[in-house]
Design a protein around this motif. Structure first.
Motif, PDB file in Angstrom:
ATOM      1  N   ILE A 188     -12.297  -9.387  -6.578  1.00  0.00           N
ATOM      2  CA  ILE A 188     -11.468  -9.486  -5.416  1.00  0.00           C
ATOM      3  C   ILE A 188     -11.701 -10.166  -4.057  1.00  0.00           C
ATOM      4  CG2 ILE A 188      -9.533  -8.115  -4.363  1.00  0.00           C
ATOM      5  CD1 ILE A 188      -9.511  -8.049  -7.497  1.00  0.00           C
ATOM      6  N   ILE A 189     -11.046 -11.096  -3.929  1.00  0.00           N
ATOM      7  CA  ILE A 189     -11.365 -11.718  -2.541  1.00  0.00           C
ATOM      8  C   ILE A 189     -10.570 -10.781  -1.477  1.00  0.00           C
ATOM      9  CG2 ILE A 189     -10.940 -14.006  -1.146  1.00  0.00           C
ATOM     10  CD1 ILE A 189     -11.351 -15.508  -3.914  1.00  0.00           C
ATOM     11  N   GLU A 190      -9.334 -10.804  -1.696  1.00  0.00           N
ATOM     12  CA  GLU A 190      -8.548 -10.177  -0.906  1.00  0.00           C
ATOM     13  C   GLU A 190      -7.064  -9.597  -1.372  1.00  0.00           C
ATOM     14  OE1 GLU A 190      -5.805 -12.025   2.016  1.00  0.00           O
ATOM     15  OE2 GLU A 190      -6.289 -14.062   1.266  1.00  0.00           O
ATOM     16  N   HIS A 191      -6.522  -8.559  -0.678  1.00  0.00           N
ATOM     17  CA  HIS A 191      -5.262  -8.230  -0.960  1.00  0.00           C
ATOM     18  C   HIS A 191      -4.405  -7.551   0.062  1.00  0.00           C
ATOM     19  CE1 HIS A 191      -6.965  -4.093  -0.558  1.00  0.00           C
ATOM     20  NE2 HIS A 191      -5.798  -3.718  -0.506  1.00  0.00           N
ATOM     21  N   TYR A 192      -3.096  -7.737  -0.061  1.00  0.00           N
ATOM     22  CA  TYR A 192      -2.096  -7.389   0.962  1.00  0.00           C
ATOM     23  C   TYR A 192      -0.979  -7.095   0.515  1.00  0.00           C
ATOM     24  CZ  TYR A 192      -0.546 -12.285   0.249  1.00  0.00           C
ATOM     25  OH  TYR A 192      -0.243 -13.518  -0.349  1.00  0.00           O
ATOM     26  N   TYR A 193      -0.197  -6.627   1.291  1.00  0.00           N
ATOM     27  CA  TYR A 193       1.152  -6.098   0.897  1.00  0.00           C
ATOM     28  C   TYR A 193       2.369  -6.645   1.508  1.00  0.00           C
ATOM     29  CZ  TYR A 193      -1.705  -2.191  -0.741  1.00  0.00           C
ATOM     30  OH  TYR A 193      -2.602  -1.375  -1.382  1.00  0.00           O
ATOM     31  N   ARG A 194       3.427  -6.967   0.996  1.00  0.00           N
ATOM     32  CA  ARG A 194       4.558  -7.602   1.316  1.00  0.00           C
ATOM     33  C   ARG A 194       5.840  -6.650   1.347  1.00  0.00           C
ATOM     34  NH1 ARG A 194       5.131 -13.059   1.639  1.00  0.00           N
ATOM     35  NH2 ARG A 194       7.014 -12.963   0.561  1.00  0.00           N
ATOM     36  N   PRO A 195       6.829  -6.870   2.197  1.00  0.00           N
ATOM     37  CA  PRO A 195       6.946  -8.007   3.262  1.00  0.00           C
ATOM     38  C   PRO A 195       5.962  -7.595   4.466  1.00  0.00           C
ATOM     39  CG  PRO A 195       9.094  -7.470   2.645  1.00  0.00           C
ATOM     40  CD  PRO A 195       8.161  -6.384   2.008  1.00  0.00           C
ATOM     41  N   ALA A 196       5.306  -8.501   5.002  1.00  0.00           N
ATOM     42  CA  ALA A 196       4.279  -8.304   6.183  1.00  0.00           C
ATOM     43  C   ALA A 196       5.174  -7.493   7.268  1.00  0.00           C
ATOM     44  CB  ALA A 196       3.774  -9.741   6.648  1.00  0.00           C
ATOM     45  N   GLY A 197       4.343  -6.790   8.101  1.00  0.00           N
ATOM     46  CA  GLY A 197       4.690  -6.385   9.337  1.00  0.00           C
ATOM     47  C   GLY A 197       5.611  -5.084   9.065  1.00  0.00           C
ATOM     48  N   LEU A 198       5.659  -4.569   8.117  1.00  0.00           N
ATOM     49  CA  LEU A 198       6.542  -3.176   7.867  1.00  0.00           C
ATOM     50  C   LEU A 198       5.665  -2.045   7.542  1.00  0.00           C
ATOM     51  CD1 LEU A 198       9.330  -4.723   5.688  1.00  0.00           C
ATOM     52  CD2 LEU A 198       9.439  -3.957   8.124  1.00  0.00           C
ATOM     53  N   PRO A 199       6.048  -0.925   7.590  1.00  0.00           N
ATOM     54  CA  PRO A 199       5.121   0.237   7.144  1.00  0.00           C
ATOM     55  C   PRO A 199       5.025   0.048   5.631  1.00  0.00           C
ATOM     56  CG  PRO A 199       7.216   0.970   8.636  1.00  0.00           C
ATOM     57  CD  PRO A 199       7.223  -0.572   8.300  1.00  0.00           C
ATOM     58  N   ARG A 200       3.769   0.569   5.053  1.00  0.00           N
ATOM     59  CA  ARG A 200       3.564   0.616   3.658  1.00  0.00           C
ATOM     60  C   ARG A 200       4.851   1.213   2.699  1.00  0.00           C
ATOM     61  NH1 ARG A 200      -1.334   0.054   1.887  1.00  0.00           N
ATOM     62  NH2 ARG A 200      -1.519  -1.231   3.739  1.00  0.00           N
ATOM     63  N   SER A 201       5.344   2.053   3.215  1.00  0.00           N
ATOM     64  CA  SER A 201       6.428   2.733   2.209  1.00  0.00           C
ATOM     65  C   SER A 201       7.491   1.593   2.172  1.00  0.00           C
ATOM     66  CB  SER A 201       7.070   4.052   3.125  1.00  0.00           C
ATOM     67  OG  SER A 201       7.461   3.620   4.220  1.00  0.00           O
ATOM     68  N   GLN A 202       7.632   0.561   2.891  1.00  0.00           N
ATOM     69  CA  GLN A 202       8.935  -0.318   2.823  1.00  0.00           C
ATOM     70  C   GLN A 202       7.944  -1.763   2.567  1.00  0.00           C
ATOM     71  OE1 GLN A 202      10.997  -0.588   6.508  1.00  0.00           O
ATOM     72  NE2 GLN A 202      10.436   1.779   6.811  1.00  0.00           N
ATOM     73  N   GLN A 203       6.689  -1.637   1.846  1.00  0.00           N
ATOM     74  CA  GLN A 203       6.136  -2.915   1.329  1.00  0.00           C
ATOM     75  C   GLN A 203       6.017  -2.669  -0.260  1.00  0.00           C
ATOM     76  OE1 GLN A 203       2.615  -2.638   3.873  1.00  0.00           O
ATOM     77  NE2 GLN A 203       3.590  -4.686   4.726  1.00  0.00           N
ATOM     78  N   PRO A 204       7.030  -2.943  -0.815  1.00  0.00           N
ATOM     79  CA  PRO A 204       7.109  -2.804  -2.451  1.00  0.00           C
ATOM     80  C   PRO A 204       6.213  -3.669  -3.302  1.00  0.00           C
ATOM     81  CG  PRO A 204       9.003  -3.819  -1.929  1.00  0.00           C
ATOM     82  CD  PRO A 204       8.385  -3.519  -0.514  1.00  0.00           C
ATOM     83  N   TRP A 205       5.604  -4.975  -2.645  1.00  0.00           N
ATOM     84  CA  TRP A 205       4.968  -5.975  -3.208  1.00  0.00           C
ATOM     85  C   TRP A 205       3.470  -5.968  -2.980  1.00  0.00           C
ATOM     86  CZ3 TRP A 205       6.814  -8.944  -6.702  1.00  0.00           C
ATOM     87  CH2 TRP A 205       8.564  -9.136  -6.899  1.00  0.00           C
ATOM     88  N   LEU A 206       2.661  -5.825  -4.045  1.00  0.00           N
ATOM     89  CA  LEU A 206       1.007  -5.882  -3.767  1.00  0.00           C
ATOM     90  C   LEU A 206       0.872  -7.560  -4.383  1.00  0.00           C
ATOM     91  CD1 LEU A 206      -1.730  -4.915  -3.653  1.00  0.00           C
ATOM     92  CD2 LEU A 206      -1.365  -4.225  -5.953  1.00  0.00           C
ATOM     93  N   ALA A 207      -0.168  -8.100  -3.593  1.00  0.00           N
ATOM     94  CA  ALA A 207      -0.681  -9.523  -3.708  1.00  0.00           C
ATOM     95  C   ALA A 207      -2.120  -9.296  -3.798  1.00  0.00           C
ATOM     96  CB  ALA A 207      -0.277 -10.363  -2.756  1.00  0.00           C
ATOM     97  N   ILE A 208      -2.816  -9.857  -4.654  1.00  0.00           N
ATOM     98  CA  ILE A 208      -4.226  -9.955  -5.040  1.00  0.00           C
ATOM     99  C   ILE A 208      -4.770 -11.402  -5.229  1.00  0.00           C
ATOM    100  CG2 ILE A 208      -5.954  -8.956  -6.463  1.00  0.00           C
ATOM    101  CD1 ILE A 208      -4.393  -6.611  -6.993  1.00  0.00           C
ATOM    102  N   VAL A 209      -5.713 -11.473  -4.676  1.00  0.00           N
ATOM    103  CA  VAL A 209      -6.258 -12.741  -4.705  1.00  0.00           C
ATOM    104  C   VAL A 209      -7.947 -12.564  -5.526  1.00  0.00           C
ATOM    105  CG1 VAL A 209      -7.312 -15.101  -3.757  1.00  0.00           C
ATOM    106  CG2 VAL A 209      -5.460 -13.998  -2.664  1.00  0.00           C
ATOM    107  N   ALA A 210      -8.057 -13.119  -6.502  1.00  0.00           N
ATOM    108  CA  ALA A 210      -9.349 -12.853  -7.599  1.00  0.00           C
ATOM    109  C   ALA A 210      -9.904 -14.386  -7.816  1.00  0.00           C
ATOM    110  CB  ALA A 210      -8.785 -11.922  -8.532  1.00  0.00           C
ATOM    111  N   ARG A 211     -11.251 -14.035  -7.876  1.00  0.00           N
ATOM    112  CA  ARG A 211     -12.011 -15.391  -8.271  1.00  0.00           C
ATOM    113  C   ARG A 211     -12.768 -15.021  -9.544  1.00  0.00           C
ATOM    114  NH1 ARG A 211     -13.343 -19.324  -5.069  1.00  0.00           N
ATOM    115  NH2 ARG A 211     -13.035 -18.189  -3.042  1.00  0.00           N
TER     116      ARG A 211
END
Length: 213
Positions: A188-211
């Motif tokens: 795993i290089i990084e991961h983040y949640y979307r949409p950006a800038g919202l509380p985690r409870s309002q971020q239904p999407w998980l993005a992962i960058v993996a090498r």
């Protein structure tokens, strides 16, 4: 696709899940295109490209390309984009919309070649793969990437698997997603949640960058 230790009943379930999900997308293809063509996924595209060499055009596989929105963007950025989808309607639309090569393949019967792609962009697609089938799908992705290639995935997160109307979904949180990727040979290089800038409870999407490692 061979999935170790799967019973005929399990295989039949997985095939039925994919068949029903693809039938849904075939039925709503035009509506889906109109509803998603303006979606801003530039953060996701940038996350993939920033992990790859910047000095040359890249060969990118858009895994689950839908009607071709992101193929258009990768091509506009100067890269060689190839689409793949299991929906015949989406494949036809993606070819017309993007002018790119688009492969019609079932995720349960992938044939991606070996060391073909610098990067794979799996945006809102892998969550449709039933959990028992996911390890083999990820191994196909790993094998198709060049050394040091990168897989980007973005999926709705959760802790359940099952039907949402006619579509089948496998919803995982970060720890389980990362474990599956590690088992397939990725780091795993990084991961983040979307949409950006919202509380985690309002971020239904998980993005992962993996090498690939």
């Amino acid at each position: 696709m061979s999935i170790e230790n799967d019973s005929p009943q399990d295989m039949a379930m997985q095939e039925a899940a994919e068949r029903s999900t693809l039938a849904h997308y075939d039925q709503v293809a035009e509506q889906f295109w109109l509803g998603t063509r303006e979606h801003d996924v530039s953060q996701n595209i940038a996350a993939l490209l920033s992990a790859l060499p910047a000095e040359r055009p890249l060969k990118i596989l858009d895994l689950g390309c839908g009607p071709g929105r992101d193929l258009i963007q990768f091509t506009a950025l100067g890269h060689h984009a190839v689409g793949l989808d299991g929906s015949e309607s989406f494949c036809q639309m993606a070819r017309e919309n993007s002018g790119c090569t688009v492969l019609k393949q079932s995720f349960l019967e992938l044939d991606l070649g070996e060391a073909e792609y610098d990067g794979i962009f799996a945006n809102a697609s892998l969550f449709h793969v039933p959990r028992p089938a996911l390890p083999e799908v990820l191994r196909h992705c790993h094998r198709s990437l060049v050394e040091g290639g990168v897989l980007f995935s973005s999926n709705p997160r959760g802790n359940r698997e099952g039907w949402n109307g006619q579509r089948y979904g496998n919803y995982m949180e970060y720890d389980e997603s990362a474990e599956r990727l590690h088992q397939a040979g990725f780091e795993i290089i990084e991961h983040y949640y979307r949409p950006a800038g919202l509380p985690r409870s309002q971020q239904p999407w998980l993005a992962i960058v993996a090498r690939k490692c």
